[in-house]
Scaffold this motif. Structure first.
Motif, PDB file in Angstrom:
ATOM      1  N   ALA A 188       7.289  -1.874   7.400  1.00 38.57           N
ATOM      2  CA  ALA A 188       6.426  -0.706   7.554  1.00 38.57           C
ATOM      3  C   ALA A 188       5.003  -1.091   7.185  1.00 38.57           C
ATOM      4  CB  ALA A 188       6.903   0.444   6.659  1.00 38.57           C
ATOM      5  N   THR A 189       4.053  -0.591   7.949  1.00 38.46           N
ATOM      6  CA  THR A 189       2.656  -0.837   7.628  1.00 38.46           C
ATOM      7  C   THR A 189       1.851   0.416   7.898  1.00 38.46           C
ATOM      8  OG1 THR A 189       0.810  -2.379   7.979  1.00 38.46           O
ATOM      9  CG2 THR A 189       2.076  -1.758   9.911  1.00 38.46           C
ATOM     10  N   LEU A 190       0.891   0.663   7.040  1.00 34.19           N
ATOM     11  CA  LEU A 190       0.049   1.851   7.118  1.00 34.19           C
ATOM     12  C   LEU A 190      -1.400   1.399   7.130  1.00 34.19           C
ATOM     13  CD1 LEU A 190      -0.475   4.948   6.872  1.00 34.19           C
ATOM     14  CD2 LEU A 190      -0.279   4.671   4.396  1.00 34.19           C
ATOM     15  N   GLN A 191      -2.142   1.782   8.148  1.00 39.32           N
ATOM     16  CA  GLN A 191      -3.540   1.393   8.275  1.00 39.32           C
ATOM     17  C   GLN A 191      -4.437   2.600   8.031  1.00 39.32           C
ATOM     18  OE1 GLN A 191      -2.889  -0.440  12.308  1.00 39.32           O
ATOM     19  NE2 GLN A 191      -4.024  -2.128  11.403  1.00 39.32           N
ATOM     20  N   ARG A 192      -5.417   2.412   7.161  1.00 35.23           N
ATOM     21  CA  ARG A 192      -6.376   3.476   6.840  1.00 35.23           C
ATOM     22  C   ARG A 192      -7.788   2.912   6.958  1.00 35.23           C
ATOM     23  NH1 ARG A 192      -5.001   7.906   3.714  1.00 35.23           N
ATOM     24  NH2 ARG A 192      -7.254   8.272   3.765  1.00 35.23           N
ATOM     25  N   GLY A 193      -8.288   2.873   8.187  1.00 32.53           N
ATOM     26  CA  GLY A 193      -9.617   2.328   8.424  1.00 32.53           C
ATOM     27  C   GLY A 193     -10.719   3.089   7.731  1.00 32.53           C
ATOM     28  N   ASP A 194     -10.458   4.370   7.408  1.00 28.22           N
ATOM     29  CA  ASP A 194     -11.481   5.165   6.718  1.00 28.22           C
ATOM     30  C   ASP A 194     -11.697   4.710   5.282  1.00 28.22           C
ATOM     31  OD1 ASP A 194      -8.766   6.269   6.432  1.00 28.22           O
ATOM     32  OD2 ASP A 194      -9.718   7.757   5.150  1.00 28.22           O
ATOM     33  N   LEU A 195     -10.808   3.843   4.781  1.00 27.12           N
ATOM     34  CA  LEU A 195     -10.943   3.317   3.416  1.00 27.12           C
ATOM     35  C   LEU A 195     -11.403   1.860   3.408  1.00 27.12           C
ATOM     36  CD1 LEU A 195      -7.675   4.770   1.824  1.00 27.12           C
ATOM     37  CD2 LEU A 195      -9.969   5.764   1.815  1.00 27.12           C
ATOM     38  N   GLU A 207     -14.430   4.227  -3.851  1.00 25.59           N
ATOM     39  CA  GLU A 207     -13.912   5.249  -4.763  1.00 25.59           C
ATOM     40  C   GLU A 207     -12.681   5.932  -4.176  1.00 25.59           C
ATOM     41  OE1 GLU A 207     -17.006   4.892  -3.852  1.00 25.59           O
ATOM     42  OE2 GLU A 207     -18.099   4.436  -5.703  1.00 25.59           O
ATOM     43  N   ARG A 208     -12.732   6.222  -2.878  1.00 25.61           N
ATOM     44  CA  ARG A 208     -11.598   6.880  -2.245  1.00 25.61           C
ATOM     45  C   ARG A 208     -10.403   5.935  -2.138  1.00 25.61           C
ATOM     46  NH1 ARG A 208     -12.052   8.032   2.695  1.00 25.61           N
ATOM     47  NH2 ARG A 208     -13.922   6.827   3.165  1.00 25.61           N
ATOM     48  N   PHE A 209     -10.669   4.645  -1.905  1.00 22.96           N
ATOM     49  CA  PHE A 209      -9.587   3.661  -1.878  1.00 22.96           C
ATOM     50  C   PHE A 209      -8.872   3.636  -3.226  1.00 22.96           C
ATOM     51  CE2 PHE A 209      -7.926  -0.589  -2.644  1.00 22.96           C
ATOM     52  CZ  PHE A 209      -7.255  -0.893  -1.463  1.00 22.96           C
ATOM     53  N   ALA A 210      -9.641   3.574  -4.309  1.00 23.72           N
ATOM     54  CA  ALA A 210      -9.040   3.534  -5.645  1.00 23.72           C
ATOM     55  C   ALA A 210      -8.256   4.810  -5.944  1.00 23.72           C
ATOM     56  CB  ALA A 210     -10.133   3.326  -6.698  1.00 23.72           C
ATOM     57  N   LYS A 211      -8.761   5.941  -5.475  1.00 27.07           N
ATOM     58  CA  LYS A 211      -8.116   7.226  -5.746  1.00 27.07           C
ATOM     59  C   LYS A 211      -6.799   7.358  -4.993  1.00 27.07           C
ATOM     60  CE  LYS A 211      -8.994  12.214  -5.624  1.00 27.07           C
ATOM     61  NZ  LYS A 211      -9.982  13.269  -5.280  1.00 27.07           N
ATOM     62  N   GLU A 212      -6.749   6.863  -3.754  1.00 21.48           N
ATOM     63  CA  GLU A 212      -5.567   7.054  -2.914  1.00 21.48           C
ATOM     64  C   GLU A 212      -4.603   5.873  -2.958  1.00 21.48           C
ATOM     65  OE1 GLU A 212      -6.049   8.827   0.959  1.00 21.48           O
ATOM     66  OE2 GLU A 212      -8.181   9.193   0.567  1.00 21.48           O
ATOM     67  N   TYR A 213      -5.010   4.782  -3.576  1.00 22.09           N
ATOM     68  CA  TYR A 213      -4.242   3.535  -3.555  1.00 22.09           C
ATOM     69  C   TYR A 213      -2.792   3.736  -4.012  1.00 22.09           C
ATOM     70  CZ  TYR A 213      -2.802  -1.181  -4.964  1.00 22.09           C
ATOM     71  OH  TYR A 213      -2.109  -2.350  -5.135  1.00 22.09           O
ATOM     72  N   THR A 214      -2.588   4.342  -5.150  1.00 21.50           N
ATOM     73  CA  THR A 214      -1.243   4.479  -5.713  1.00 21.50           C
ATOM     74  C   THR A 214      -0.328   5.235  -4.769  1.00 21.50           C
ATOM     75  OG1 THR A 214      -2.089   4.414  -7.987  1.00 21.50           O
ATOM     76  CG2 THR A 214       0.089   5.394  -7.646  1.00 21.50           C
ATOM     77  N   VAL A 215      -0.793   6.344  -4.241  1.00 20.36           N
ATOM     78  CA  VAL A 215       0.021   7.162  -3.341  1.00 20.36           C
ATOM     79  C   VAL A 215       0.346   6.404  -2.066  1.00 20.36           C
ATOM     80  CG1 VAL A 215       0.046   9.259  -1.939  1.00 20.36           C
ATOM     81  CG2 VAL A 215      -0.835   9.337  -4.270  1.00 20.36           C
ATOM     82  N   SER A 301       2.556  -5.528  -0.062  1.00 21.62           N
ATOM     83  CA  SER A 301       1.178  -6.023  -0.109  1.00 21.62           C
ATOM     84  C   SER A 301       0.227  -4.912   0.296  1.00 21.62           C
ATOM     85  CB  SER A 301       0.977  -7.217   0.833  1.00 21.62           C
ATOM     86  OG  SER A 301       1.677  -8.353   0.398  1.00 21.62           O
ATOM     87  N   ALA A 302      -0.981  -4.990  -0.229  1.00 19.02           N
ATOM     88  CA  ALA A 302      -2.052  -4.078   0.185  1.00 19.02           C
ATOM     89  C   ALA A 302      -3.307  -4.906   0.394  1.00 19.02           C
ATOM     90  CB  ALA A 302      -2.296  -2.998  -0.861  1.00 19.02           C
ATOM     91  N   ALA A 303      -4.205  -4.403   1.238  1.00 20.22           N
ATOM     92  CA  ALA A 303      -5.358  -5.214   1.609  1.00 20.22           C
ATOM     93  C   ALA A 303      -6.547  -4.331   1.943  1.00 20.22           C
ATOM     94  CB  ALA A 303      -5.020  -6.089   2.808  1.00 20.22           C
ATOM     95  N   TYR A 304      -7.723  -4.911   1.822  1.00 17.55           N
ATOM     96  CA  TYR A 304      -8.915  -4.258   2.321  1.00 17.55           C
ATOM     97  C   TYR A 304      -8.764  -4.061   3.824  1.00 17.55           C
ATOM     98  CZ  TYR A 304     -10.906  -5.591  -2.166  1.00 17.55           C
ATOM     99  OH  TYR A 304     -11.138  -5.752  -3.502  1.00 17.55           O
ATOM    100  N   GLY A 305      -9.275  -2.957   4.287  1.00 22.05           N
ATOM    101  CA  GLY A 305      -9.182  -2.725   5.723  1.00 22.05           C
ATOM    102  C   GLY A 305      -9.002  -1.290   6.179  1.00 22.05           C
ATOM    103  N   ALA A 306      -8.182  -0.448   5.555  1.00 24.77           N
ATOM    104  CA  ALA A 306      -7.279  -0.778   4.466  1.00 24.77           C
ATOM    105  C   ALA A 306      -5.839  -0.801   5.019  1.00 24.77           C
ATOM    106  CB  ALA A 306      -7.381   0.255   3.339  1.00 24.77           C
TER     107      ALA A 306
END
Length: 315
Positions: A188-195, A207-215, A301-306
């Motif tokens: 499974a992979t989830l892409q969030r370009g807005d982050l 800031e939004r990446f850090a806030k939403e990262y855990t979820v 794994s998680a990565a910038y991109g996001a």
């Protein structure tokens, strides 16, 4: 069903303590102490002067016990590339890697745009390519070689604002279209370009990446487990990317799991090693007897991109 036939890693001998690594950053002593005590970092591995990215990638491949006897079966070589700039232009390590390994006839290419999650993407792509070849009359015994490593080439790859401290290490794995052990049950992979950290139109992306990262990490883990027909508490072990201990404790709370569900032993030993982390953690888990035949486990794994990715396998 895609199977990981062998997984190997390589850790350079040179150890750099946290304080020495960050000496030139002029950070307050309290910040370095927080990185050590709260985030779990202690030291990283670094190559010696003169050693190259090619050396790093080749060494991991040499540590695969059966590679030398199966070179003629390796049809694809995939380099799980993590960062946009990893070497001076126009150097490309992949042709040299193939030449040194005796794989000049293999189809070789880099897998990128998934950052530190590129290793899991490479496994999925390799399995699909091998299965497609087998279904169209190709060699059902063909293999793909995946290599993953980066040198800490630029200053911002030493320490990221999210308390990610990067080390140098490498991993390699042989992938088959099918097999009895370490079979891929889901991806499974989830892409969030807005982050995306490199986005210029949203100044608050970090800031939004850090806030939403855990979820988001918890969400992609849950999705992968569900696709494998499992609950997250049925996973024998989670093999993480080694960003830091604190962030994984938060993910465990989000998932309702104890922190012992995640193998965090390697965070203080060599830090975050880009796309190689889950594979290096696999070697630690197997060598320490933490995985038994039939166990279902998860690489994350998680990565910038996001990008947020997870893969469930059966040992």
């Amino acid at each position: 069903m895609t199977a990981l036939r062998e997984i190997a890693g390589h850790l350079p001998d040179h150890r750099v303590p946290l304080e020495e690594l960050l000496a030139g950053w002029q950070l307050p002593a309290s910040t370095v102490d927080t990185l050590r005590r709260s985030y779990g970092y202690s030291e990283v591995r670094r190559q010696k002067p003169g050693e190259t990215l090619t050396d790093l990638l080749v060494q991991a491949a040499h540590n695969l016990p059966s590679l030398a006897g199966n070179l003629s079966r390796v049809r694809y070589v995939l380099y799980a590339r993590t960062v946009p700039v990893s070497q001076p232009h126009p150097y490309n390590p992949l042709p040299d890697v193939c030449e040194q390994l005796g794989l000049g006839d293999a189809t070789a290419f880099a897998v990128t745009h998934h950052g530190c999650a590129a290793g899991l993407l490479a496994v999925d792509m390799a399995g699909r390519l091998l299965a497609m070849d087998a279904d169209t009359g190709g060699d059902r015994d063909a293999l793909a070689l995946i290599v993953a490593a980066e040198q800490v080439f630029t200053l911002d790859e030493t320490l990221r604002p999210e308390a990610r401290i990067f080390g140098e290490a490498s991993a390699a794995c042989l992938v088959a279209a099918d097999g009895p052990r370490d079979r891929v049950l889901s991806y499974a992979t989830l892409q969030r370009g807005d982050l995306d950290h490199w986005a210029t139109d949203r100044p608050d992306h970090a800031e939004r990446f850090a806030k939403e990262y855990t979820v988001l990490v918890a969400e992609v883990i849950s999705t992968a487990a569900e696709r494998a027909g499992l609950r997250v508490d049925e996973l024998a072990l989670i093999l993480p990317h080694n960003v830091n201990v604190r962030s994984w404790r938060k993910v465990c709370r989000q998932l309702g799991l104890p922190p012992t569900s995640v193998l965090l032993d390697n965070v203080p030993l060599f830090g975050h090693t880009f796309a190689a982390d889950p594979f290096l953690n696999y070697r630690t888990a197997v060598d320490s007897g933490l995985l038994r035949a039939g166990d279902r486990y998860l690489m994350a794994s998680a990565a910038y991109g996001a990008i947020f990715s997870a893969m469930v396998l059966e040992h």
